[in-house]
Design a protein around this motif. Structure first.
Motif, mmCIF file in Angstrom:
data_model
loop_
_atom_site.group_PDB
_atom_site.id
_atom_site.type_symbol
_atom_site.label_atom_id
_atom_site.label_comp_id
_atom_site.label_asym_id
_atom_site.label_seq_id
_atom_site.Cartn_x
_atom_site.Cartn_y
_atom_site.Cartn_z
ATOM 1 N N PRO A 285 0.826 -1.214 0.000
ATOM 2 C CA PRO A 285 0.000 0.000 0.000
ATOM 3 C C PRO A 285 0.863 1.268 0.000
ATOM 4 C CG PRO A 285 -0.869 -1.581 1.571
ATOM 5 C CD PRO A 285 0.446 -2.126 1.098
ATOM 6 N N LEU A 286 1.975 1.228 0.713
ATOM 7 C CA LEU A 286 2.854 2.405 0.759
ATOM 8 C C LEU A 286 3.511 2.652 -0.600
ATOM 9 C CD1 LEU A 286 4.607 1.698 4.178
ATOM 10 C CD2 LEU A 286 2.643 3.155 3.712
ATOM 11 N N VAL A 287 3.824 1.557 -1.297
ATOM 12 C CA VAL A 287 4.407 1.690 -2.631
ATOM 13 C C VAL A 287 3.438 2.444 -3.539
ATOM 14 C CG1 VAL A 287 5.063 0.378 -4.702
ATOM 15 C CG2 VAL A 287 5.829 -0.380 -2.453
ATOM 16 N N PHE A 288 2.143 2.012 -3.480
ATOM 17 C CA PHE A 288 1.172 2.648 -4.376
ATOM 18 C C PHE A 288 0.827 4.056 -3.901
ATOM 19 C CE2 PHE A 288 0.446 -1.969 -5.078
ATOM 20 C CZ PHE A 288 0.955 -1.982 -6.361
ATOM 21 N N ALA A 289 0.768 4.264 -2.593
ATOM 22 C CA ALA A 289 0.431 5.593 -2.073
ATOM 23 C C ALA A 289 1.481 6.614 -2.495
ATOM 24 C CB ALA A 289 0.312 5.559 -0.551
ATOM 25 N N ASN A 290 2.720 6.169 -2.663
ATOM 26 C CA ASN A 290 3.791 7.117 -2.985
ATOM 27 C C ASN A 290 4.249 7.040 -4.430
ATOM 28 O OD1 ASN A 290 4.459 8.416 -0.333
ATOM 29 N ND2 ASN A 290 4.539 6.256 0.235
ATOM 30 N N ASN A 291 3.395 6.393 -5.248
ATOM 31 C CA ASN A 291 3.731 6.325 -6.668
ATOM 32 C C ASN A 291 5.056 5.667 -6.971
ATOM 33 O OD1 ASN A 291 2.134 7.024 -8.761
ATOM 34 N ND2 ASN A 291 2.093 9.195 -8.101
ATOM 35 N N LEU A 292 5.431 4.692 -6.139
ATOM 36 C CA LEU A 292 6.697 4.002 -6.384
ATOM 37 C C LEU A 292 6.419 2.772 -7.238
ATOM 38 C CD1 LEU A 292 8.047 4.283 -2.755
ATOM 39 C CD2 LEU A 292 8.910 5.533 -4.734
ATOM 40 N N ASP A 293 7.496 2.130 -7.675
ATOM 41 C CA ASP A 293 7.342 0.978 -8.546
ATOM 42 C C ASP A 293 7.590 -0.299 -7.737
ATOM 43 O OD1 ASP A 293 7.473 -0.948 -10.447
ATOM 44 O OD2 ASP A 293 9.170 -0.094 -11.554
ATOM 45 N N PRO A 294 6.598 -1.212 -7.672
ATOM 46 C CA PRO A 294 6.803 -2.428 -6.867
ATOM 47 C C PRO A 294 7.979 -3.273 -7.369
ATOM 48 C CG PRO A 294 4.721 -2.544 -8.084
ATOM 49 C CD PRO A 294 5.267 -1.169 -8.292
ATOM 50 N N ALA A 295 8.384 -3.055 -8.626
ATOM 51 C CA ALA A 295 9.476 -3.864 -9.177
ATOM 52 C C ALA A 295 10.829 -3.196 -8.980
ATOM 53 C CB ALA A 295 9.227 -4.122 -10.662
ATOM 54 N N ASP A 296 10.906 -2.300 -8.002
ATOM 55 C CA ASP A 296 12.105 -1.485 -7.844
ATOM 56 C C ASP A 296 13.356 -2.213 -7.368
ATOM 57 O OD1 ASP A 296 12.972 0.913 -8.512
ATOM 58 O OD2 ASP A 296 11.853 2.029 -6.997
ATOM 59 N N GLY A 297 13.202 -3.419 -6.848
ATOM 60 C CA GLY A 297 14.397 -4.182 -6.484
ATOM 61 C C GLY A 297 14.820 -4.025 -5.036
ATOM 62 N N PRO A 298 16.085 -4.370 -4.749
ATOM 63 C CA PRO A 298 16.559 -4.487 -3.368
ATOM 64 C C PRO A 298 16.399 -3.235 -2.508
ATOM 65 C CG PRO A 298 18.192 -5.337 -4.902
ATOM 66 C CD PRO A 298 17.117 -4.733 -5.728
ATOM 67 N N GLY A 299 16.155 -2.075 -3.129
ATOM 68 C CA GLY A 299 16.015 -0.866 -2.306
ATOM 69 C C GLY A 299 14.612 -0.674 -1.756
ATOM 70 N N LEU A 300 13.653 -1.532 -2.206
ATOM 71 C CA LEU A 300 12.239 -1.270 -1.927
ATOM 72 C C LEU A 300 11.908 -0.906 -0.474
ATOM 73 C CD1 LEU A 300 9.617 -1.150 -3.592
ATOM 74 C CD2 LEU A 300 9.162 -3.482 -2.919
ATOM 75 N N VAL A 301 12.266 -1.746 0.487
ATOM 76 C CA VAL A 301 11.901 -1.388 1.874
ATOM 77 C C VAL A 301 12.682 -0.184 2.371
ATOM 78 C CG1 VAL A 301 11.101 -3.601 2.763
ATOM 79 C CG2 VAL A 301 13.482 -3.021 2.964
ATOM 80 N N PHE A 302 13.840 0.049 1.772
ATOM 81 C CA PHE A 302 14.638 1.181 2.241
ATOM 82 C C PHE A 302 14.114 2.513 1.681
ATOM 83 C CE2 PHE A 302 17.351 -2.515 2.728
ATOM 84 C CZ PHE A 302 17.834 -2.350 4.018
ATOM 85 N N PHE A 303 13.206 2.465 0.696
ATOM 86 C CA PHE A 303 12.515 3.702 0.286
ATOM 87 C C PHE A 303 11.195 3.833 1.018
ATOM 88 C CE2 PHE A 303 13.891 2.298 -4.209
ATOM 89 C CZ PHE A 303 15.157 2.850 -4.072
ATOM 90 N N THR A 304 10.399 2.731 0.962
ATOM 91 C CA THR A 304 9.016 2.862 1.414
ATOM 92 C C THR A 304 8.901 3.080 2.911
ATOM 93 O OG1 THR A 304 9.016 0.470 1.362
ATOM 94 C CG2 THR A 304 7.799 1.560 -0.366
ATOM 95 N N LEU A 305 9.642 2.304 3.697
ATOM 96 C CA LEU A 305 9.399 2.390 5.127
ATOM 97 C C LEU A 305 9.891 3.705 5.736
ATOM 98 C CD1 LEU A 305 9.621 -1.313 6.207
ATOM 99 C CD2 LEU A 305 7.716 0.037 5.363
ATOM 100 N N PRO A 306 11.106 4.167 5.415
ATOM 101 C CA PRO A 306 11.513 5.448 5.978
ATOM 102 C C PRO A 306 10.554 6.576 5.585
ATOM 103 C CG PRO A 306 13.394 4.348 5.018
ATOM 104 C CD PRO A 306 12.188 3.551 4.640
ATOM 105 N N LEU A 307 10.049 6.488 4.366
ATOM 106 C CA LEU A 307 9.108 7.495 3.892
ATOM 107 C C LEU A 307 7.842 7.483 4.745
ATOM 108 C CD1 LEU A 307 8.803 9.482 1.562
ATOM 109 C CD2 LEU A 307 7.815 7.648 0.191
ATOM 110 N N ALA A 308 7.308 6.282 4.979
ATOM 111 C CA ALA A 308 6.094 6.171 5.789
ATOM 112 C C ALA A 308 6.349 6.635 7.219
ATOM 113 C CB ALA A 308 5.622 4.721 5.795
ATOM 114 N N PHE A 309 7.467 6.169 7.796
ATOM 115 C CA PHE A 309 7.770 6.565 9.172
ATOM 116 C C PHE A 309 7.944 8.078 9.267
ATOM 117 C CE2 PHE A 309 9.555 2.112 9.673
ATOM 118 C CZ PHE A 309 8.593 1.705 10.573
ATOM 119 N N GLY A 310 8.560 8.650 8.234
ATOM 120 C CA GLY A 310 8.836 10.093 8.250
ATOM 121 C C GLY A 310 7.571 10.919 8.353
#
Ligand code: PFF
Length: 456
Positions: A285-310
């Motif tokens: 849900p965070l990927v879609f809420a922030n217009n990110l790409d689910p196929a982004d690879g190994p960085g995925l949790v390192f983008f989505t979670l800090p963004l959500a926590f922030g």
């Protein structure tokens, strides 16, 4: 050949035993729950199109993962040695061949290779603890979080340093030995991680995009599924359950005689799968809420979670706790990855655990620089599956683990006599019959079929 119950009942592990059934379940769960659930599962599911991949993964966990896990534990407990010696001993005892030791050798090798890159990613989680505490992510935009990640992994010295720190921590716990080291580390980590995943899930449900996340994960679109994604799902099932390489076999060697292997396996597989699904439900849900790409690879949790926590109230605190827990989860898994090699060196060369841990750890640390450099200096150096990191990952998860798992179920299902396996698993009952059917037919045929279809 009949093997006598007397022999195996008398055997004792040189490394001590778990203090209780709960300690064993916690340790195997600690080894299973790790970066594979929270970092890898979402990005691999994302790269392979979501729903159909998740479904295949779940099928693999139940019909292949479960019987392999039970086989590994029963072999480990019967042999009570390191995986190489156990396979050799049981190979002879069951009237087959000492060459079964090659299963153990391949496992030791796979563990070393997996840990070489696993430690690099685990190092990222350590660095993200520091970044979280210092408030880097508070109110940060998606672009800022992305740049932070790119700059970080782009600097080989920084990720080399965090890899070094993580390996030092791993060597430290492994050197302390089974009870003092391994048990204590897992006792509180898994429950705490579960609680934090629920907090994240709560946030995700309120993000407004929960429906999209759920649909992505659970609406199978089989047109997106290739044989390669089926192999990736099978590999992920092995990786996330820590099976196919002797780690669970090594842990099984320290299991008291009276513990139910079936019960322990169900508990571990259940907890591991639940945490992976929770991670997916929190992240997509965070990927879609922030217009990110689910196929982004190994960085995925390192983008989505800090963004959500922030963007959350109390985000600095939650983000810090989350990455601390993820680092812990990685730590308890790293221990499992080293255990086969360390147990082997201790028994074979008469070394202390500390010496064996330092020797193995240094080798893994050195190999890890192949992956460290894959994200920066050697990012463009690609062959076969991609960078060095991609190749080590592909080779271990998609080839070594399924192959190891195949040999393990074939050994338990076809080579070991019925008396030996029923001794360990409990002789009668539906569970035993179900295990034997899956181990003899479903798992071997399934693994062979997927391996052959994807590779040939
Ligand atoms: N199961 C771990 C994870 O999901 O992160 C990775 C792993 C640990 C694989 C230990 C193999 C192993 F022996």
């Amino acid at each position: 050949m009949l093997s006598s119950q007397g022999d195996s009942a008398k055997r004792k592990s040189l490394h001590g035993h778990w203090s209780s059934r709960m300690a064993f379940v916690l340790a195997v769960t600690g080894s299973a729950v790790g970066l594979g659930n929270i970092w890898k599962f979402p990005y691999i599911a994302g790269q392979n199109g979501g729903g159909a991949f998740v479904l295949v993964y779940l099928v693999c966990v139940i019909v292949i993962g479960m019987p392999v896990m039970m086989s590994e534990i029963l072999i480990g407990r019967r042999g009570r040695r390191n995986p190489i010696a156990t396979m050799e001993l049981l190979g002879k005892e069951e009237g087959s061949s000492a060459n079964w030791r090659w299963v153990g050798i391949m496992g030791v090798f796979a563990g070393i290779l997996i840990l070489s890159y696993y430690s690099v990613i685990a190092g990222w989680t350590l660095a993200y603890v520091v970044k979280s505490v210092s408030g880097v992510f508070a109110g940060a935009s998606a672009a800022a979080v992305g740049t932070e990640f790119d700059n970080f992994v782009g600097d080989w010295r920084l990720i080399g340093l965090s890899h070094t720190i993580f390996m030092a921590l791993t060597i430290f716990v492994v050197a302390r030995g089974v009870e003092r080291g391994l048990e204590q580390a897992v006792r509180f980590m898994v429950p705490a991680l579960l609680v934090l995943m629920l907090v994240l899930l709560g946030y995700s449900i309120n993000s407004g995009y929960f429906g999209e996340g759920v649909a992505f994960m659970f609406t199978p679109d089989f047109t997106k599924l290739t044989w390669n994604s089926v192999l990736a799902a099978l590999g992920q099932a092995f990786f996330t359950l820590s099976i196919g390489m002797g780690a669970v076999m090594a842990y099984g060697a320290y299991l008291p005689e009276e513990t139910s292997i079936t019960g322990a396996s169900v508990a571990v597989v259940g907890a591991d799968t639940a945490i992976a699904i929770l991670a997916g439900l929190a992240i997509f849900p965070l990927v879609f809420a922030n217009n990110l790409d689910p196929a982004d690879g190994p960085g995925l949790v390192f983008f989505t979670l800090p963004l959500a926590f922030g963007q959350m109230a109390g985000g600095v605190f939650f983000s810090t706790v989350f990455f601390v827990l993820l680092a812990f989860a990685a730590w308890t898994s790293a221990i499992g990855l080293m255990e086969p090699a360390v147990a082997w060196i201790v028994e074979r060369f008469n070394r202390t655990r500390a010496q064996a841990a330092v020797m193995t750890g240094l080798l893994i640390w050195f190999l890890g620089f192949g992956s460290v450099l894959s994200f920066n200096v050697l990012a463009e150096f690609k062959f076969l599956a991609g960078t060095i990191f991609d190749n080590v990952d592909y080779l271990t998860s998609n080839i070594f683990l399924p192959l190891g798992g195949l040999l393990i179920v074939v050994f338990a299902g076809w080579v070991m006599c019925r008396n030996s396996t029923s001794d360990e698993l409990g002789s009668s009952g539906t569970w035993y019959r179900a295990w034997r059917f899956l181990a003899r037919f479903v798992a071997p045929i399934g693994i062979l079929f997927v391996l052959a279809s994807a590779i040939l």
